[in-house]
Enzyme design. Structure first.
Site, mmCIF file in Angstrom:
data_model
loop_
_atom_site.group_PDB
_atom_site.id
_atom_site.type_symbol
_atom_site.label_atom_id
_atom_site.label_comp_id
_atom_site.label_asym_id
_atom_site.label_seq_id
_atom_site.Cartn_x
_atom_site.Cartn_y
_atom_site.Cartn_z
ATOM 1 N N ASP A 118 -60.548 34.245 137.736
ATOM 2 C CA ASP A 118 -61.918 34.269 138.244
ATOM 3 C C ASP A 118 -62.023 33.358 139.481
ATOM 4 O O ASP A 118 -62.900 32.493 139.566
ATOM 5 C CB ASP A 118 -62.905 33.834 137.142
ATOM 6 C CG ASP A 118 -64.365 33.993 137.582
ATOM 7 O OD1 ASP A 118 -64.623 34.763 138.517
ATOM 8 O OD2 ASP A 118 -65.228 33.310 136.991
ATOM 9 N N HIS A 161 -66.918 26.172 130.754
ATOM 10 C CA HIS A 161 -65.800 26.818 130.065
ATOM 11 C C HIS A 161 -64.469 26.315 130.602
ATOM 12 O O HIS A 161 -64.399 25.765 131.709
ATOM 13 C CB HIS A 161 -65.870 28.335 130.236
ATOM 14 C CG HIS A 161 -66.213 28.753 131.638
ATOM 15 N ND1 HIS A 161 -67.498 29.064 132.028
ATOM 16 C CD2 HIS A 161 -65.470 28.866 132.763
ATOM 17 C CE1 HIS A 161 -67.520 29.365 133.306
ATOM 18 N NE2 HIS A 161 -66.304 29.245 133.792
ATOM 19 N N ASP A 261 -70.173 23.543 138.119
ATOM 20 C CA ASP A 261 -70.167 25.005 138.017
ATOM 21 C C ASP A 261 -70.795 25.470 136.708
ATOM 22 O O ASP A 261 -70.486 24.956 135.633
ATOM 23 C CB ASP A 261 -68.724 25.514 138.099
ATOM 24 C CG ASP A 261 -68.650 27.021 137.993
ATOM 25 O OD1 ASP A 261 -69.053 27.692 138.953
ATOM 26 O OD2 ASP A 261 -68.220 27.521 136.932
ATOM 27 N N GLU A 303 -74.795 23.819 140.248
ATOM 28 C CA GLU A 303 -74.701 25.246 140.564
ATOM 29 C C GLU A 303 -75.466 25.972 139.464
ATOM 30 O O GLU A 303 -74.928 26.299 138.411
ATOM 31 C CB GLU A 303 -73.242 25.719 140.615
ATOM 32 C CG GLU A 303 -73.118 27.115 141.205
ATOM 33 C CD GLU A 303 -72.799 28.212 140.200
ATOM 34 O OE1 GLU A 303 -72.968 29.391 140.555
ATOM 35 O OE2 GLU A 303 -72.379 27.923 139.067
ATOM 36 N N HIS A 372 -69.237 32.499 148.082
ATOM 37 C CA HIS A 372 -68.152 33.327 147.543
ATOM 38 C C HIS A 372 -68.654 34.317 146.493
ATOM 39 O O HIS A 372 -67.928 35.208 146.085
ATOM 40 C CB HIS A 372 -67.082 32.422 146.928
ATOM 41 C CG HIS A 372 -67.564 31.771 145.663
ATOM 42 N ND1 HIS A 372 -68.519 30.772 145.676
ATOM 43 C CD2 HIS A 372 -67.269 32.002 144.371
ATOM 44 C CE1 HIS A 372 -68.782 30.412 144.419
ATOM 45 N NE2 HIS A 372 -68.033 31.138 143.615
ATOM 46 N N ASP A 373 -69.891 34.139 146.013
ATOM 47 C CA ASP A 373 -70.415 35.018 144.973
ATOM 48 C C ASP A 373 -71.223 36.162 145.570
ATOM 49 O O ASP A 373 -71.541 36.177 146.756
ATOM 50 C CB ASP A 373 -71.275 34.211 143.987
ATOM 51 C CG ASP A 373 -70.403 33.500 142.945
ATOM 52 O OD1 ASP A 373 -69.321 34.029 142.607
ATOM 53 O OD2 ASP A 373 -70.802 32.416 142.475
ATOM 54 N N ARG A 497 -66.114 40.954 144.679
ATOM 55 C CA ARG A 497 -66.524 39.741 145.413
ATOM 56 C C ARG A 497 -65.428 39.308 146.389
ATOM 57 O O ARG A 497 -65.690 38.580 147.349
ATOM 58 C CB ARG A 497 -66.830 38.593 144.439
ATOM 59 C CG ARG A 497 -68.110 38.802 143.632
ATOM 60 C CD ARG A 497 -68.335 37.691 142.636
ATOM 61 N NE ARG A 497 -67.287 37.640 141.628
ATOM 62 C CZ ARG A 497 -67.182 36.699 140.684
ATOM 63 N NH1 ARG A 497 -68.071 35.725 140.632
ATOM 64 N NH2 ARG A 497 -66.202 36.717 139.804
HETATM 65 C C1 GLC Z 1 -69.998 30.305 139.078
HETATM 66 C C2 GLC Z 1 -69.057 30.665 140.192
HETATM 67 C C3 GLC Z 1 -68.566 32.066 139.995
HETATM 68 C C4 GLC Z 1 -67.862 32.146 138.672
HETATM 69 C C5 GLC Z 1 -68.744 31.626 137.532
HETATM 70 C C6 GLC Z 1 -67.948 31.377 136.291
HETATM 71 O O1 GLC Z 1 -71.126 31.100 139.077
HETATM 72 O O2 GLC Z 1 -69.691 30.513 141.424
HETATM 73 O O3 GLC Z 1 -67.701 32.458 141.033
HETATM 74 O O4 GLC Z 1 -67.507 33.489 138.408
HETATM 75 O O5 GLC Z 1 -69.342 30.391 137.853
HETATM 76 O O6 GLC Z 1 -67.191 30.210 136.402
#
Ligand code: GLC
Length: 623
Positions: A118, A161, A261, A303, A372-373, A497
């Site tokens: 990911d 996680h 995150d 975030e 990046h998302d 993405r």
């Molecule tokens: C955040 C990151 C994303 C990722 C998600 C899970 O939203 O920006 O890219 O997939 O967390 O870690």
């Protein structure tokens, strides 16, 4: 000379109570014991911090607004895609400096699981660096180099996680009860089914559901994101202790800012969507207190891609006011920028911003146009109604517009995670491709080309002008287009993405530098110019809020920044039309003349109207 014991004591006096109260809020009676455990760790870490970092601590204690100043410019990139490796990033500092960058977010760089991770958000080891990028020593060396160039290093701390391959998960699968308790593992579907009643899906397409059966663990594991990302059980005080330790470990290795995150997901409560639960803020308060004691030079960035009423809680509301994250992403601003460009209409933007709660003055927005998302159309039904729109229909319009499906659309995006249940369609695509540069180049149309460059410039100027840390996303400074090469990489092919996560095109940068009349050259020159203007404009200090000034023309957004040194009014024309803006709104606040700071022109506000060119931004101060 103040000795370390005194420093420790002073900081404990100041932040110890915040730490204990955060721990109590999350862990109740277990808090005092955890507090004692942490105190010893904190003291050792403070003493172990390097002299250079201790000096930085003192410097930033003297300048608590270091992230709020108008000269703060952020840049976001993947270390490998930008410089090849951590050492390679250091070789590209000149480019960052030429943009005035003072804050560098390197995308996940701690050791991820192998294969699909990911984009690095499945961390297998938080204490080592992805070997393809370098080592922990290389990270410390890079942080030192950047610091000496005036650039703060930002690193992801993935809270929600870990990778299925992380040692904690390995030991959980091996049957160690201590580590099973780090996760949410259920023997049958009873609890997962009960939770699923109210849980949304983050990746309905390639990772449906929020739980994954694991043969080795003999249970259903909570996996909000991908099946290989195991959600942690933050209700377990041991998980907090682990992360407090990781935070100070990374801080002492030179990291300045931690991007927390997926923080919204860290606390689970049956019968809710398991996002933004109040204990999340107790945890953040406690983590921040730890950091303030050991490494006051460091900051936390939330975030949390959530609605406005929830988002504001990450900067501190009520008893957490000013005690949680220092920074948070302004997701709503980003969505409204794209929304206004598609609709050539700013009413919804005005409504959304006007309904937005004020933030604590000591905290800062991360403002951005792309990251990046994907872009999720986070527009509330209430805000939509306030602009005489129907939420669902408008979100569908935006999805179709940016997927390039709507007649006349200039955008060339891709649909990400179509959810057939609610028809939600998020969008991937680079800033330039979404803003029309790709379509213009393909059509070979000079008029479209100029419009698209003006749109890119408008977006960049708006994130520079809003107040906060503007986060420039790698490649956007030269208008890089969608990159479809991810389809050839097996671990990326399913996740579009990656279409907007290109390798940095250094040839394009060189071409843009060499010829300012090319599209890339025009984007780069415009951006650099505006950054230079911003640096000198004290009105843009992030402690001041940008407020909506109701606009007499629906194509133009007006914002005011009421600074002690005077009023700044920003005007943004979101259409390809020349607008004749009635001047009374400006004259009332600025007087008869205004200086437009980006162009340096003096405008007389005496005539009835002021002409604003297609997509032109204006930053006006009293003349
Ligand atoms: C955040 C990151 C994303 C990722 C998600 C899970 O939203 O920006 O890219 O997939 O967390 O870690």
């Amino acid at each position: 000379m103040v000795d370390e014991d005194t420093t420790f004591q002073l900081r404990m006096d100041r932040y110890g109570p915040e730490l204990l109260s955060g721990l109590r809020g999350a862990y109740g009676d277990a808090a005092p014991e955890l507090f004692e455990r942490l105190t010893a760790t904190i003291r050792d870490a403070l003493i172990a911090r390097s002299d250079e970092l201790k000096v930085l601590d003192e410097a930033r204690l003297l300048s608590p607004d270091w992230l709020q100043r108008p000269e703060t410019v952020g840049y976001v990139c993947y270390a490998d895609r930008f410089g090849g490796s951590l050492a390679g990033v250091a070789d590209r500092i000149d480019h960052l400096k030429s943009l005035g960058v003072t804050y560098l977010h390197l995308m996940p760089l701690l050791r991820p699981r192998e294969g699909d991770s990911d984009g690095g958000y499945a961390v297998a080891d938080y204490r080592s660096v992805d070997p393809r990028l370098g080592s922990m020593d290389d990270l410390t060396a890079l942080a030192t180099t950047l610091r000496r160039e005036g650039i703060a290093l930002v690193v992801d701390l993935v809270l929600n996680h870990v990778a299925r391959e992380h040692d904690w998960a390995v030991r959980a699968r091996a049957g160690e009860q201590k580590y099973r308790d780090y996760f949410h593992i259920y023997p049958d579907r009873a609890m997962p089914d009960a939770y699923e009643q109210t849980l949304p899906e983050v990746f309905p397409d390639f990772a449906p559901g929020n739980f994954t059966w694991d043969d080795e663990a003999q249970g259903w594991v909570w996996t909000t994101f991908n099946s290989f990302q195991w959600d942690l059980n933050w209700a377990n005080p041991d998980v907090f202790a682990e992360f407090a330790d990781l935070l100070i470990f990374l801080a002492n290795n030179g990291v300045d800012v931690f991007r927390l995150d997926a923080i919204a997901f860290t606390w689970k409560v049956l019968g809710t969507d398991c996002q933004n639960e109040p204990p999340v803020h107790e945890l953040t308060q406690a983590l921040r207190a730890v950091l303030r004691i050991v490494a006051p030079a460091c900051a936390l960035k939330a975030e949390a891609i959530v609605g406005p009423q929830d988002l504001i809680t990450y900067l501190g509301q009520g008893k957490h006011f000013g005690k949680v994250s220092d920074l948070a992403y302004h997701n709503s601003l980003m969505v409204q920028l794209w929304g206004a460009l598609a609709s050539r209409h700013t009413r919804l933007f005005e409504v959304a911003l006007s309904n937005f709660p004020a933030k604590p003055a000591s905290t800062t927005w991360g403002t951005y146009a792309r990251c990046h998302d994907d872009i999720g159309w986070a527009i509330s039904d209430t805000d939509a109604r306030g602009a005489y729109l129907e939420g669902h229909t408008h979100r569908a319009f935006l999805a179709e517009f940016y997927a390039g499906l709507y007649p006349g659309s200039f955008a060339r995006g891709l649909v990400f995670q179509h959810n057939p249940v609610n028809n939600d369609r998020r969008i991937s695509g680079s800033l330039a491709s979404l803003a029309g540069l790709q379509a213009a180049v393909q059509a070979g149309d000079q008029g479209q080309l100029s419009d698209s460059i003006a749109r890119i410039n408008l977006l960049h100027t708006a994130i520079l002008g809003f107040g906060g840390v503007p986060l420039l996303y790698m490649g956007d400074e030269v208008g890089l287009l969608n990159d479809h090469s991810y389809l050839d990489e097996p671990e990326h092919a399913a996740d579009n993405r990656w279409v907007h996560r290109p390798r940095m095109d250094w040839a394009a940068v060189a071409a843009a530098e060499a010829d300012p009349s090319t599209p890339g050259g025009r984007v780069l020159a415009g951006l650099r110019h505006t950054i230079g203007v911003r640096r000198r404009l004290t009105h843009l200090h992030a402690s001041i809020e940008s407020r909506v000034l109701p606009s007499p023309d629906s194509r133009v957004l007006l914002l005011t920044r009421d600074h002690p040194e005077g009023m700044l009014i920003e005007a943004y024309n979101f259409s390809e039309e020349v607008v004749e803006l009635p001047t009374y709104v400006l004259r009332d606040r600025l007087g008869d003349t205004a200086v437009e700071q980006i162009s340096g022109y003096d405008y007389s506000l005496a005539p009835e109207t002021l002409l604003i060119r297609p997509y032109q931004p204006l930053w006006l101060t009293a003349g």
